[in-house]
Design an enzyme around this catalytic site. Structure first.
Site, PDB file in Angstrom:
ATOM      1  N   ASN A 110      76.955  47.709  35.157  1.00 19.75           N
ATOM      2  CA  ASN A 110      75.970  47.517  36.242  1.00 19.75           C
ATOM      3  C   ASN A 110      76.507  48.040  37.572  1.00 19.75           C
ATOM      4  OD1 ASN A 110      77.845  45.387  36.395  1.00 19.75           O
ATOM      5  ND2 ASN A 110      76.367  43.983  37.292  1.00 19.75           N
ATOM      6  N   HIS A 195      73.451  39.446  28.354  1.00 22.19           N
ATOM      7  CA  HIS A 195      73.476  38.372  29.359  1.00 22.19           C
ATOM      8  C   HIS A 195      72.327  37.425  29.002  1.00 22.19           C
ATOM      9  CE1 HIS A 195      73.612  36.917  33.673  1.00 22.19           C
ATOM     10  NE2 HIS A 195      72.414  36.546  33.308  1.00 22.19           N
ATOM     11  N   HIS A 248      79.842  34.849  28.588  1.00 22.37           N
ATOM     12  CA  HIS A 248      79.842  33.640  29.444  1.00 22.37           C
ATOM     13  C   HIS A 248      78.960  32.487  28.969  1.00 22.37           C
ATOM     14  CE1 HIS A 248      76.351  35.705  31.089  1.00 22.37           C
ATOM     15  NE2 HIS A 248      77.051  36.547  31.802  1.00 22.37           N
ATOM     16  N   ASN A 307      76.548  33.052  38.072  1.00 23.78           N
ATOM     17  CA  ASN A 307      75.509  33.067  37.056  1.00 23.78           C
ATOM     18  C   ASN A 307      76.113  33.404  35.686  1.00 23.78           C
ATOM     19  OD1 ASN A 307      73.050  33.028  35.852  1.00 23.78           O
ATOM     20  ND2 ASN A 307      72.352  35.002  36.626  1.00 23.78           N
ATOM     21  N   ASP A 334      84.490  37.568  33.558  1.00 31.98           N
ATOM     22  CA  ASP A 334      83.286  37.844  34.368  1.00 31.98           C
ATOM     23  C   ASP A 334      83.687  38.011  35.839  1.00 31.98           C
ATOM     24  OD1 ASP A 334      80.689  38.339  35.140  1.00 31.98           O
ATOM     25  OD2 ASP A 334      79.979  36.280  34.860  1.00 31.98           O
TER      26      ASP A 334
END
Ligand SMILES: [Zn+2]
Length: 463
Positions: A110, A195, A248, A307, A334
């Site tokens: 990203n 995600h 995560h 997040n 992360d």
């Protein structure tokens, strides 16, 4: 402290002997005091015991009283390069990795531009190989521009060297696109890392839904925003017989659906971050998670905004248990560096993300100190387990593997000071927190890429 001259010698030595440390290599079932011999950037041998009798041509690094482990592998790192170089670059991010004991980081796509074409991935790989302090393995986007509309050219990205596909930051909201991505990933033999978040369920939420959010007057994201997406992805992985890696993971519900999928034989692995193992949503009160009668000025620390959000204490305890028993395979950071302007603002406006690489090991080592998890399992979750997800010859001190080694001082106490980070950003909620256990030396392909020196302030000497 090593003199500059001897430091130069380690940096360039072709033959290194790390002597007298407790060598832990879970891939080989090794946990003994021994010497690790390195030659031409590769692991040569681990001796049966440490005799102190090292051939003269070896430059010696004394690791007595220390732990010697394979270099850590991070499957989930945001290097922000290209496009947001004020937050992090390949250079600063890999230096931060080295300082945290990581010798391999997998870079999330990203960036700006998104890593959705071979040319962009190849540019990252080329720059990482020339400028990076440690190994960078790229992750390719699932969809073009990470917009969730059309699949990225996954075959082309695989040929460019990606180790998996992810639109991390954005979930793949369209279930049929997710199904297509999983089907196609089988062809290229790489995992999909989605995600897991239903953005509509969590819309407007800035922290975990619960009593802390209510008391602070902040909108909450319910745990179901994650759990329903994890459940969907597991069923789609079963349908397509694809490999799914869950990033995560943070909720008790996600663990329940993961467990049942494992029992059905779904090809799934899962990661948990250091913060979801050690920090609960009470950290949003400030004061390092101590609950006070009145909400004080320390509350709303935007460095706790992440997040998925920091969850309840019960979720944290469940993550520890799941990591311990192997339901969760690995720890991944992360690492999400952000500029000061993204965090010096209201909690509602702040960017999501924690700067993790340089505190990761020490923060989770507190679980070993407190007897909640074994040191061997902790090291396994940072070395051989991610190595086996990557299916690369990494994460072990086997003969002939790259000489990626980390030396840990388990007794060193230190206070986290983000101003000392190699990372360009300082967004850590652990600022000022005292931790026990510290990375003192990181070796990548036989070369020292980090060595703790006298410039770093130790706990007890700080004024
Ligand atoms: Zn994510």
């Amino acid at each position: 402290m090593a003199s500059d001259e001897s430091k130069e010698t380690h940096l360039k030595a072709r033959k290194l002997a790390i002597t007298g440390g407790r060598v832990i290599d879970p891939a080989q079932g090794i946990d003994r005091v021994a010497d690790v011999l390195i030659s031409n950037g590769k692991i040569g041998a681990i001796t049966e015991s440490s005799t102190g009798d090292v051939p003269r041509e070896y430059v010696q690094i004394d690791a007595s009283g220390k732990i010697v482990s394979p270099g850590f592998i991070d499957l989930h790192t945001h290097l922000r390069d290209p496009g947001q170089e004020w937050k992090e670059t390949i250079v600063s991010g890999t230096r931060a990795a080295a300082r945290g004991g990581f010798t391999t980081v997998c870079a999330m796509p990203n960036t700006d531009p998104v890593q959705d074409t071979a040319a962009i991935v190849e540019d990252v790989v080329r720059r990482a190989n020339s400028d990076g302090a440690v190994r960078v393995l790229p992750i390719g986007a699932i969809s073009i521009g990470q917009r969730g509309k059309r699949l990225a050219p996954m075959g082309e990205l695989a040929d460019a060297g990606v180790i998996g596909f992810s639109d991390d930051g954005n979930p793949v909201a369209d279930a049929n696109l997710m199904r297509q991505a999983l089907s196609y990933s089988v062809e290229v033999g790489l995992p999909i890392i989605n995600h897991a978040e239903d953005k509509k369920i969590g819309a407007g939420g800035v922290m975990n839904a619960g009593t802390v959010a209510t008391r602070l007057g902040l909108s909450g994201v319910p745990v179901e925003a994650e759990t329903v997406m994890v459940a969907r992805d597991l069923y789609l992985a079963d349908l397509t017989k694809a490999r799914l890696h869950i990033p995560h993971i943070s909720t008790i519900g996600s663990l329940a659906v993961l467990k049942s999928a494992r029992e059905r034989g779904v090809d799934v692995t899962a990661e948990v971050t250091p913060h979801h193992l050690t920090l609960s949503d009470e950290w949003v009160y400030g004061l390092n998670g101590s609950v006070t009668e009145a909400v004080g000025s320390e509350a709303y620390d935007t460095n706790t905004k992440v997040n998925p959000p920091l969850r309840s204490r019960a979720d944290v305890e469940a993550m520890i248990e799941a990591l311990k028993e192997g339901l969760i395979d690995i720890i991944a950071t992360d690492h999400a560096p952000h500029a000061a302007t993204d965090k010096i603002c209201t909690y509602n406006e702040a960017a999501h993300g924690i700067n993790v690489l340089e505190t990761a090991f020490s923060s989770v080592f507190q679980l070993v100190v407190n007897g909640k998890i074994s040191l061997v399992r902790l090291i396994e979750s940072l070395t051989s387990s991610p190595g086996s997800i990557l299916r690369h010859d990494l994460g072990s001190l086997k003969n002939g593997f790259p000489a990626d080694v980390v030396i840990i001082d388990p007794n060193s106490r230190w206070i986290v000071d983000p101003e000392e980070f190699e990372s360009k950003s300082v967004n850590s909620p652990l600022s000022g927190v005292e931790l026990t256990g510290r990375i003192v030396h990181t070796i990548y392909q036989g070369e020292t890429v980090f060595e703790l020196n006298g410039d770093h302030i130790e706990a007890g000497t700080r004024s």
